[in-house]
Design a protein around this motif. Structure first.
Motif, PDB file in Angstrom:
ATOM      1  N   UNK A   1       0.827  -1.389  -0.051  1.00 51.50           N
ATOM      2  CA  UNK A   1       0.059   0.141   0.135  1.00 51.50           C
ATOM      3  C   UNK A   1       0.748   1.245   0.087  1.00 51.50           C
ATOM      4  N   UNK A   2       1.973   0.981   0.784  1.00 48.35           N
ATOM      5  CA  UNK A   2       2.870   2.316   0.835  1.00 48.35           C
ATOM      6  C   UNK A   2       3.318   2.602  -0.579  1.00 48.35           C
ATOM      7  N   UNK A   3       3.996   1.441  -1.118  1.00 48.56           N
ATOM      8  CA  UNK A   3       4.512   1.930  -2.778  1.00 48.56           C
ATOM      9  C   UNK A   3       3.601   2.444  -3.615  1.00 48.56           C
ATOM     10  N   UNK A   4       2.205   1.743  -3.620  1.00 46.26           N
ATOM     11  CA  UNK A   4       1.078   2.360  -4.588  1.00 46.26           C
ATOM     12  C   UNK A   4       0.806   3.623  -4.215  1.00 46.26           C
ATOM     13  N   UNK A   5       0.742   4.007  -3.019  1.00 47.77           N
ATOM     14  CA  UNK A   5       0.372   5.320  -2.469  1.00 47.77           C
ATOM     15  C   UNK A   5       1.465   6.406  -2.970  1.00 47.77           C
ATOM     16  N   UNK A   6       2.525   6.078  -2.691  1.00 45.66           N
ATOM     17  CA  UNK A   6       3.927   6.749  -3.288  1.00 45.66           C
ATOM     18  C   UNK A   6       3.950   7.105  -4.577  1.00 45.66           C
TER      19      UNK A   6
ATOM     20  N   UNK B   1       2.815  -5.322 -11.763  1.00 43.05           N
ATOM     21  CA  UNK B   1       3.511  -4.235 -12.866  1.00 43.05           C
ATOM     22  C   UNK B   1       3.515  -3.079 -12.375  1.00 43.05           C
ATOM     23  N   UNK B   2       2.708  -2.611 -11.738  1.00 44.70           N
ATOM     24  CA  UNK B   2       2.703  -1.373 -11.296  1.00 44.70           C
ATOM     25  C   UNK B   2       3.911  -0.766 -10.315  1.00 44.70           C
ATOM     26  N   UNK B   3       4.423  -1.928  -9.693  1.00 43.48           N
ATOM     27  CA  UNK B   3       5.277  -1.950  -8.709  1.00 43.48           C
ATOM     28  C   UNK B   3       6.920  -2.111  -9.487  1.00 43.48           C
ATOM     29  N   UNK B   4       6.792  -2.664 -10.417  1.00 44.99           N
ATOM     30  CA  UNK B   4       7.984  -3.190 -11.440  1.00 44.99           C
ATOM     31  C   UNK B   4       8.544  -4.619 -10.788  1.00 44.99           C
ATOM     32  N   UNK B   5       7.376  -5.286 -10.551  1.00 43.97           N
ATOM     33  CA  UNK B   5       7.938  -6.730 -10.122  1.00 43.97           C
ATOM     34  C   UNK B   5       7.006  -7.769 -10.654  1.00 43.97           C
ATOM     35  N   UNK B   6       7.112  -9.238 -10.252  1.00 45.95           N
ATOM     36  CA  UNK B   6       6.318 -10.021 -10.578  1.00 45.95           C
ATOM     37  C   UNK B   6       5.287 -10.537  -9.370  1.00 45.95           C
ATOM     38  N   UNK B   7       4.271 -11.385  -9.934  1.00 46.19           N
ATOM     39  CA  UNK B   7       3.374 -11.653  -8.474  1.00 46.19           C
ATOM     40  C   UNK B   7       4.409 -12.641  -7.641  1.00 46.19           C
ATOM     41  N   UNK B   8       5.027 -13.348  -8.432  1.00 46.42           N
ATOM     42  CA  UNK B   8       5.723 -14.326  -7.718  1.00 46.42           C
ATOM     43  C   UNK B   8       6.683 -13.600  -6.604  1.00 46.42           C
TER      44      UNK B   8
ATOM     45  N   UNK C   1      -1.321 -19.044 -15.069  1.00 45.77           N
ATOM     46  CA  UNK C   1      -1.200 -17.809 -15.329  1.00 45.77           C
ATOM     47  C   UNK C   1       0.172 -17.340 -14.904  1.00 45.77           C
ATOM     48  N   UNK C   2       0.741 -17.919 -14.087  1.00 42.71           N
ATOM     49  CA  UNK C   2       2.261 -17.433 -13.887  1.00 42.71           C
ATOM     50  C   UNK C   2       3.132 -17.874 -15.098  1.00 42.71           C
ATOM     51  N   UNK C   3       2.952 -19.092 -15.615  1.00 47.88           N
ATOM     52  CA  UNK C   3       3.716 -19.453 -16.726  1.00 47.88           C
ATOM     53  C   UNK C   3       3.518 -18.539 -17.991  1.00 47.88           C
ATOM     54  N   UNK C   4       2.322 -18.315 -18.057  1.00 45.91           N
ATOM     55  CA  UNK C   4       1.957 -17.557 -19.321  1.00 45.91           C
ATOM     56  C   UNK C   4       2.393 -15.991 -19.109  1.00 45.91           C
ATOM     57  N   UNK C   5       2.424 -15.322 -17.925  1.00 46.16           N
ATOM     58  CA  UNK C   5       2.712 -14.202 -17.714  1.00 46.16           C
ATOM     59  C   UNK C   5       4.117 -13.739 -17.901  1.00 46.16           C
ATOM     60  N   UNK C   6       4.857 -14.910 -17.454  1.00 45.56           N
ATOM     61  CA  UNK C   6       6.549 -14.801 -17.559  1.00 45.56           C
ATOM     62  C   UNK C   6       6.899 -15.280 -18.956  1.00 45.56           C
TER      63      UNK C   6
END
Length: 107
Positions: free
Chosen positions: A17-22, A58-65, A89-94
Motif C-alpha cells: 500500500x505504501x508503494x502504491x500510494x507513493x 506490474x505497477x510496482x515493477x515486480x512479478x506476482x511471484x 497464469x504465472x507461466x503465461x505471464x512470464x
C-alpha cells in the motif's frame, strides 16, 4: 541431510500500500487509473486474486511471484488441483511474447 531452503516471505500489505500510494497518490487513484474497482485492490491484498495481482505487480515493477511467493509456491500449486490455473497464469505471464512475423502472401 540437506535442509530445505527457508521459504521467501511475502511483501507486507502495508508495504504494498505504501508503494502504491507513493507512486499513484492513493489506492483509489491507482484503481481508477487501472480501470478496477477500489474494493478489488483491497481484496487482492488479503486473498489470492491472480488478475489483480498481475496489475499490482506490474505497477510496482515486480512479478506476482516476487511479491507473494507463498501464493505461487510450485509444490503447492502442483499438489492442489484447484490451484492449477494460478500456475498456468504465472507461466503465461512470464513467458516471452512471440514476435510478429511478416509473411509474404502473394496470390
Amino acid at each position: 541431510m540437506a535442509k530445505k531452503p527457508a521459504p521467501k516471505k511475502d511483501w507486507t500489505r502495508e508495504y504494498i500500500k505504501y508503494r502504491l500510494r507513493s507512486e499513484y497518490g492513493s489506492m483509489v487513484a491507482f484503481a481508477i487509473q487501472k480501470g478496477l474497482n477500489p474494493d478489488v485492490i483491497k481484496r487482492a491484498l488479503h486473498v489470492p486474486y491472480p488478475k489483480v495481482e498481475r496489475v499490482i505487480a506490474s505497477a510496482l515493477g515486480a512479478t506476482p511471484v516476487e511479491i507473494w511467493p507463498s501464493r505461487y509456491d510450485p509444490e503447492l500449486l502442483r499438489s492442489n488441483w484447484r490451484l492449477w490455473r494460478r500456475l498456468v497464469n504465472v507461466q503465461s505471464s512470464t513467458a516471452a511474447k512471440p514476435a510478429l512475423v511478416e509473411t509474404d502472401q502473394t496470390n
